[in-house]
Design a protein around this motif. Sequence first.
Motif, PDB file in Angstrom:
ATOM      1  N   PRO A 185      32.273  35.195  -0.239  1.00 55.88           N
ATOM      2  CA  PRO A 185      32.452  34.676  -1.606  1.00 55.88           C
ATOM      3  C   PRO A 185      33.293  35.583  -2.503  1.00 55.88           C
ATOM      4  N   ALA A 338      23.469  25.297   0.570  1.00 56.25           N
ATOM      5  CA  ALA A 338      23.453  26.734   0.284  1.00 56.25           C
ATOM      6  C   ALA A 338      22.230  27.407   0.909  1.00 56.25           C
ATOM      7  N   ASN A 341      22.540  27.386   4.775  1.00 54.45           N
ATOM      8  CA  ASN A 341      23.513  28.354   5.262  1.00 54.45           C
ATOM      9  C   ASN A 341      22.961  29.772   5.182  1.00 54.45           C
ATOM     10  N   THR A 375      24.565  35.872  -1.658  1.00 59.08           N
ATOM     11  CA  THR A 375      25.337  34.695  -1.255  1.00 59.08           C
ATOM     12  C   THR A 375      24.626  33.406  -1.649  1.00 59.08           C
ATOM     13  N   SER A 379      26.136  30.590  -4.266  1.00 61.21           N
ATOM     14  CA  SER A 379      26.244  29.156  -3.962  1.00 61.21           C
ATOM     15  C   SER A 379      25.563  28.313  -5.034  1.00 61.21           C
ATOM     16  N   ASN A 383      27.404  25.747  -7.673  1.00 61.14           N
ATOM     17  CA  ASN A 383      26.975  24.355  -7.786  1.00 61.14           C
ATOM     18  C   ASN A 383      26.649  24.000  -9.234  1.00 61.14           C
TER      19      ASN A 383
END
Length: 392
Positions: A185, A338, A341, A375, A379, A383
Amino acid sequence: MFAKRALVTLALAASVSVSASAFNTQAFVKNALVATKPQAAFRKPSLAKRDGKKKNALVRFAADAGDAKASKGSSDDSSLAATLQVGLYFALWYLFNIAYNIYNKQALNVLDYPWTIATIQMAAGIFYFLPLWLTGLRKAPKLSMGDIKTLIPIALCHTGVHVGAVIALGAGAVSFAHIVKASEPVVTCALNYAFLGQILPTSVYLTLLPIIGGVAIASMKELSFTFLALASAMLSNVSSSARGVLSKKTMSGKKIGENLDAQNLYAVLTAMSTLILIPLMLGIEGLGMFKAFKDVVASGDFTNKSLSLLLALGGLTYYAYNEVAFLALGKVNPVTHAVGNTIKRVVIIVASVIAFKTPMSTGSIVGSSVAIAGTLLYSLAMNASKKPEKKK
């Protein structure tokens, strides 16, 4: 044993892919409701006597009640089917991903030829999607020369993503490679600003701090740290972020070919990356792996069959986990994506530590935990930042 694993991998991947394209739960339920909906509910009551009106009203009420129950039952069934389908996709996504990392690392431990192994793994996907196209189980894409030129830069980045990851997995521990991969990211934000001029909310940039800090701590405390593993994992990150930026810049709002859905796009990129990798592999490593292959077999650790199947399984599970990932992520919202993952990365790290008995220092565990949590926050923040844009 290896042959059985290969057959199971192929069968699972093929069946999931074919069923996904052939089974549409929402369309099935919609058609079923239309076919079974009682027509009495929409008829006007006859202008007969009062008793007749009451009877018709009762009949209509009963029909409405039956219709509601049928709709509710069908909705519950479709919801359960959809949940089970998503659960299966996620389970296979994790399973294939774990298997790929283990098979890949086992192959790299005995054959120090990452470029050749990366090429074999990339080429293995062709034996998966080409039969689907030839048999008509999946519509083959149709591309013009202009479409191919548009996709070449993206294919180059796709190649870098895979090669960088394979080299990193060979140069260091699987767990460390995935910890560094968690910093993607940071690269994405930098490239989006540099090439697209995208400025994100402060909340998104703040989530990059734990990612950077966590990766830094894990790198300093990593017992199997090598600069090659770090640099290669970062090459994979840069390539992945660049692939996303190029896709937005060259493909946004532009129709590319025919039948080019997400899965076919991945298949086309796989074929193009294979063509890119072959000359690079020959230029960097030549045919040295063939001699190394014979030496490993001569040592008695592997037979020709078992080592060949190990390489094949690495390629099959690599393509299979990416294929199933498209199916899984296409069925859920960004938040679930998210979380899924993030859990996937944790599961891979834990599985690799157990499989290879990789020692991890306390600092490495703390650093990886902080980076992976970062991370997830990134995410979620991304969003949340997209929601106001949609309202506008």
